[in-house]
Design an enzyme around this catalytic site. Structure first.
Site, PDB file in Angstrom:
ATOM      1  N   ARG A  80    -148.943  54.506 -66.699  1.00 44.93           N
ATOM      2  CA  ARG A  80    -148.075  53.136 -66.408  1.00 44.93           C
ATOM      3  C   ARG A  80    -148.910  52.269 -65.969  1.00 44.93           C
ATOM      4  O   ARG A  80    -149.525  52.126 -64.884  1.00 44.93           O
ATOM      5  CB  ARG A  80    -146.991  53.715 -65.264  1.00 44.93           C
ATOM      6  CG  ARG A  80    -146.116  52.584 -64.904  1.00 44.93           C
ATOM      7  CD  ARG A  80    -144.974  52.984 -64.148  1.00 44.93           C
ATOM      8  NE  ARG A  80    -143.978  51.740 -63.755  1.00 44.93           N
ATOM      9  CZ  ARG A  80    -143.868  51.177 -62.704  1.00 44.93           C
ATOM     10  NH1 ARG A  80    -144.589  51.600 -61.747  1.00 44.93           N
ATOM     11  NH2 ARG A  80    -143.257  50.190 -62.792  1.00 44.93           N
ATOM     12  N   HIS A 137    -140.168  46.511 -65.731  1.00 43.72           N
ATOM     13  CA  HIS A 137    -138.939  47.751 -66.202  1.00 43.72           C
ATOM     14  C   HIS A 137    -139.009  47.709 -67.552  1.00 43.72           C
ATOM     15  O   HIS A 137    -138.063  48.258 -68.121  1.00 43.72           O
ATOM     16  CB  HIS A 137    -137.805  47.388 -65.438  1.00 43.72           C
ATOM     17  CG  HIS A 137    -137.602  47.497 -64.054  1.00 43.72           C
ATOM     18  ND1 HIS A 137    -136.837  46.929 -63.341  1.00 43.72           N
ATOM     19  CD2 HIS A 137    -138.382  48.427 -63.107  1.00 43.72           C
ATOM     20  CE1 HIS A 137    -136.884  47.051 -62.184  1.00 43.72           C
ATOM     21  NE2 HIS A 137    -137.828  48.199 -62.028  1.00 43.72           N
ATOM     22  N   ASN A 185    -149.122  57.368 -62.673  1.00 44.75           N
ATOM     23  CA  ASN A 185    -148.498  55.994 -62.237  1.00 44.75           C
ATOM     24  C   ASN A 185    -149.363  55.928 -60.939  1.00 44.75           C
ATOM     25  O   ASN A 185    -149.233  56.572 -59.755  1.00 44.75           O
ATOM     26  CB  ASN A 185    -147.155  56.170 -61.629  1.00 44.75           C
ATOM     27  CG  ASN A 185    -146.440  54.908 -61.284  1.00 44.75           C
ATOM     28  OD1 ASN A 185    -147.111  53.997 -60.990  1.00 44.75           O
ATOM     29  ND2 ASN A 185    -145.219  54.862 -61.349  1.00 44.75           N
ATOM     30  N   ARG A 216    -136.115  43.210 -51.893  1.00 42.52           N
ATOM     31  CA  ARG A 216    -136.592  41.944 -52.409  1.00 42.52           C
ATOM     32  C   ARG A 216    -135.113  40.926 -52.432  1.00 42.52           C
ATOM     33  O   ARG A 216    -134.177  41.386 -52.852  1.00 42.52           O
ATOM     34  CB  ARG A 216    -136.991  41.922 -53.660  1.00 42.52           C
ATOM     35  CG  ARG A 216    -138.340  42.760 -53.626  1.00 42.52           C
ATOM     36  CD  ARG A 216    -138.991  42.996 -55.164  1.00 42.52           C
ATOM     37  NE  ARG A 216    -139.669  43.986 -55.182  1.00 42.52           N
ATOM     38  CZ  ARG A 216    -139.731  44.806 -56.371  1.00 42.52           C
ATOM     39  NH1 ARG A 216    -139.286  44.197 -57.351  1.00 42.52           N
ATOM     40  NH2 ARG A 216    -140.218  46.006 -56.305  1.00 42.52           N
ATOM     41  N   GLU A 266    -138.751  57.256 -67.359  1.00 42.40           N
ATOM     42  CA  GLU A 266    -139.876  56.391 -67.636  1.00 42.40           C
ATOM     43  C   GLU A 266    -141.095  57.512 -67.909  1.00 42.40           C
ATOM     44  O   GLU A 266    -141.774  57.179 -68.769  1.00 42.40           O
ATOM     45  CB  GLU A 266    -140.299  55.483 -66.561  1.00 42.40           C
ATOM     46  CG  GLU A 266    -139.328  54.382 -66.200  1.00 42.40           C
ATOM     47  CD  GLU A 266    -139.656  53.381 -64.931  1.00 42.40           C
ATOM     48  OE1 GLU A 266    -139.449  53.869 -64.149  1.00 42.40           O
ATOM     49  OE2 GLU A 266    -140.475  52.390 -65.419  1.00 42.40           O
TER      50      GLU A 266
END
Ligand code: ADP
Length: 375
Positions: A66, A155, A7, A214, A356
């Site tokens: 990813r 996601h 990642n 956010r 993940e």
């Protein structure tokens, strides 16, 4: 098959080495670009050193990356070649922080191990099944044609993994229901027969739920108003992506601290929980409709898996759907997929831990396996 999952961020590189369910090594190289780790190639040398020490005389068979944005092209994980790398690079404008870092990571591997099979696993891919009425914004078509402005959703790797886990737990062939991935970033997805039919993140990961930092949904006119008040583009970006959400409401983006503060009587923290849980409950109601009647509501990721009080706050607002938590089950701490609702609940509420890295490793092994002629 031994898989290195990567990642890549602009200044960090997170990795995990897996052989099926076994995690053989993992780590994080930070501050790429500074003196000690000048670039991603140097970061990779460091990863190679750590991984070699852990693997001994075994070697890595493939690398899974990813990749945040797969645009409209990528609906599945793909074997990377030069053309694919350039295609990911062409999507840079849609994910200006993330895709360039992924491309840098891919090229660093290609330079170091030219024959290593590499697979890209896209955060957007699971949402390629969204029907047009869900992905279209109500703006002139030109914005879509000229700039690709539409809902992409993110996601996806997690939502797909959790949908499979939920189906398994329920003993169903495919999953139909609502999945809430609640980490620092948060999104909720409507899944029908195993396919994503709507999701709360949109053109970027800013839309939808109240997140750590956010804002999620906001009246776009607020931005126009603030521009007229003298805010710059950079000010707005920082405001909505870094200083809003739980942090904006409660002063911290960490749900543990927010919950503790609320328990101690802090009104701002309580208000943050109220706003965030109400927003999510509204989405669950909407997505119950989108999937034609959910068979389950699933919580996952850091907050979804661990914050029992937040789950209580959300499900408490869903009485109209007939949902009821079993507070003893909800309060149990466990890393297993489990049901946390009562028998009387109209449909079950689940916790299904996400992973993940496992999903990326699994997809990588499948793509590489399919690409190699049987021996
Ligand atoms: P990321 O999106 O960075 O992968 P995670 O999925 O790890 O994030 O989720 C991070 C969030 O989970 C943080 O808000 C953290 O406070 C929250 N969290 C983790 N453990 C708990 C817990 N025991 N109780 C409440 N919140 C928790």
């Amino acid at each position: 098959m031994i898989i290195l999952v990567i990642n890549s961020g602009s200044s960090s590189l997170k990795y995990q080495v897996r052989d099926g369910d076994d995690v053989l090594a993992e780590g994080l190289v930070e501050r790429i670009g500074e003196a000690e780790v000048p670039d991603h190639a140097a970061a990779l040398d460091r990863v190679d050193g750590e991984v070699s020490a852990a693997l001994g005389d075994r070697g890595i068979d493939a690398v899974g990356h990813r990749v945040v944005h797969g645009g409209e092209r990528f609906s599945e994980p793909v074997l990377i070649d030069n053309e694919i790398t350039r295609a990911i690079e062409r999507l840079n404008p849609l994910a200006p922080l993330h895709n360039p870092a992924a491309v840098t990571g891919i090229r660093a591997i290609t330079d170091k191990w030219p024959d290593m099979p590499q697979v890209a696993v896209f955060d957007t891919a699971f949402h390629r099944t969204l029907p047009e009425h869900a992905w279209r914004y109500a703006v002139p078509d030109e914005l879509y044609r000229k700039f690709g402005i539409r809902r992409y959703g993110f996601h996806g790797t997690s939502h797909a993994f959790v949908a499979r886990g939920a189906a398994e737990l329920l003993g169903a062939d495919t999953f139909t229901g609502v999945i809430a991935h609640l980490g620092n970033g948060a999104s909720v997805t409507a899944v029908r027969d195993g396919e994503s039919v709507d999701t709360s993140m949109g053109f970027t990961p800013l839309e939808g739920l109240v997140m750590g930092t956010r804002s999620g949904d906001i009246d776009p006119s607020i931005l126009l108003f603030l521009l007229r008040e003298g805010y710059t583009e950079q000010d707005l970006d920082t405001l909505l992506n870094r200083n809003s959400g739980l942090k904006g409401l409660a002063g911290t983006n960490d749900m543990r601290s927010v919950t503790e503060a609320a328990d101690a009587g802090d009104h701002r923290a309580q208000r943050a929980i109220d706003v965030a849980s109400y927003r999510l409950a509204k989405y669950v109601g909407g997505y119950h409709v989108a999937v034609g009647g959910a068979q389950a509501l699933v919580f996952t990721a850091g907050i979804g898996e661990n914050a029992a009080a937040f789950r209580t706050a959300v499900v408490g607002k869903l009485g109209a759907l007939g949902l009821e938590l079993d507070e003893a089950r909800n309060g149990e701490r466990s890393r297993e997929a489990r049901i946390i609702s009562t028998e009387a609940s109209a449909f079950p509420v689940l916790v299904v831990p996400t992973d993940e890295e496992a999903a990326i490793a699994e997809a990588t092994a499948a793509v590489v396996g399919a690409s190699q002629p049987a021996a």
